[in-house]
Each structure stands twice: as C-alpha cells, then as structure tokens.
Design an enzyme around this catalytic site. Structure first.
Site, mmCIF file in Angstrom:
data_model
loop_
_atom_site.group_PDB
_atom_site.id
_atom_site.type_symbol
_atom_site.label_atom_id
_atom_site.label_comp_id
_atom_site.label_asym_id
_atom_site.label_seq_id
_atom_site.Cartn_x
_atom_site.Cartn_y
_atom_site.Cartn_z
ATOM 1 N N CYS A 1 0.823 -1.200 0.000
ATOM 2 C CA CYS A 1 0.000 0.000 0.000
ATOM 3 C C CYS A 1 0.869 1.267 0.000
ATOM 4 O O CYS A 1 1.688 1.449 -0.879
ATOM 5 C CB CYS A 1 -0.959 -0.060 1.189
ATOM 6 S SG CYS A 1 -2.427 0.947 1.025
ATOM 7 N N HIS A 2 0.699 2.141 0.991
ATOM 8 C CA HIS A 2 1.459 3.390 1.055
ATOM 9 C C HIS A 2 2.892 3.188 1.537
ATOM 10 O O HIS A 2 3.666 4.144 1.586
ATOM 11 C CB HIS A 2 0.740 4.392 1.958
ATOM 12 C CG HIS A 2 -0.491 4.979 1.339
ATOM 13 N ND1 HIS A 2 -1.678 4.278 1.238
ATOM 14 C CD2 HIS A 2 -0.713 6.194 0.774
ATOM 15 C CE1 HIS A 2 -2.578 5.049 0.654
ATOM 16 N NE2 HIS A 2 -2.026 6.209 0.360
#
Length: 194
Positions: A120-121
């Site tokens: 993800c991030h």
C-alpha cells in the site's frame, strides 16, 4: 529444517491495522523473528493503528484500529543485523519517510539486495529513499505518481495480487496478503509443506 530469518518491520502511529498485524503474526507463526520498531519509541511502547477499508467510495475509508505493541527499540537496531525488511502502509509512511534514519535503513536493504516487502502506502518510503529507480512495483494507486516520478514503474494489478521485481515484493493493499506474504516467504527461502 529452515533457519529463522530476522525481519525488521518499520512502524509508526496510524500504520494500517491489517498491514502490520497480519504480517507480524504470520511471519512469527512460521518461525521468523520479526522486530517491529518505530522512531522515537522503545520496546513495549505502542503505535496506534487505523483500519482502511474499501467500501465503494472514491478512496478508502478510515476507522480507529488497535494499539500495536512494539517489540524492539528503534535506537538499538542495526539494519545489518536483519535479513529482510517489511514496510506496512497506512498513514505512517507519509511522515516516516521524512526521518533520515529510516531512509538509511531502507537504502541498506536495497544496496545489499536483501528482501524488501512493502504494501500500500509503504512504497512512499521506498520512493523517498530513492530505491525504486529502474524497478517495477505496485502500491496503492494514489502512490503511482511518486513511483513513476522517481524512476520506477508502477504496476497496475488487482488489489488481491502482489508483484515481485528482484528483491522487492509489493502489493496494492491488505487484500493482497495471501499473495504478498507467500511471495515474501519465497524471497526469504521459507518452505512450507503440507
């Protein structure tokens, strides 16, 4: 018999709940040693987590998660003592990437070609460290411009898939855990037999 690997997990407040809890528990379950650390925090301190969910809105929703207890002290760790690096997502990467010690740690793993798993991030930390240049990787779609603008190539895959390029295994978000963790275990040389 498999030898346990030492894995460094970079955490911070408002790390995504599933993206820290599930890998920590799964990797520990198969016999690896996972040290979860956070800058300016020590063993026994907590980081707060946030639950990101995909409910049909234009972006993910965010809910209060759990308290995750760190099991190692950031100031005491040496990257060279670890076999692999794990970077969960959530909101933590947006400020962890501003910490020069985090950048030094990530560069060590990239330069020594040790396995790195980011979800993800988490890729925001990879881009800040300048280690995606020439690599293809996945991340939450909102991070795609950062990957592409730092010389990497963002790979658009299903939210349930993971992507491997050399020592780097990445995924768009926590629904990819089965694929992401399986590919990370392969990079670690972990064999699970049924």
């Amino acid at each position: 018999m498999m030898s346990a690997k030492k894995i460094l997990l970079l955490a911070g407040d408002y790390v995504e709940d599933y993206e820290i809890m599930v890998p920590f528990q799964a990797l520990t379950m198969v016999g690896h040693i996972v040290h979860a650390v956070c800058p300016q925090k020590k063993q026994g301190d907590i980081v707060r987590t946030a639950i990101h969910d995909f409910e049909g809105d234009q972006t993910y929703s965010e809910k209060v998660g759990h308290n995750f207890t760190l099991n190692a002290t950031f100031a005491d760790i040496k990257a060279s003592d670890y076999d692999a690096l794990l970077i969960p997502g959530g909101r933590a990467p947006e400020y962890l990437r501003l910490n020069p010690d985090i950048i030094t740690i990530v560069k060590h793993f990239a330069e020594t070609n040790k396995p790195i798993a980011a979800v993800c991030h988490g890729a925001q930390i990879l881009t800040a460290a300048g280690v995606v240049s020439g690599k293809s990787c996945s991340a939450y779609p909102a991070v795609a411009p950062e990957i592409n603008n730092t010389g990497g190539c963002w790979v658009d895959i299903a939210v349930t898939d993971a992507y491997v390029d050399g020592n780097l295994v990445t995924a768009p978000a926590w629904p990819a855990h089965p694929q992401w963790l399986a590919k990370f275990l392969e990079l670690l040389g972990t064999k699970i037999t049924l």
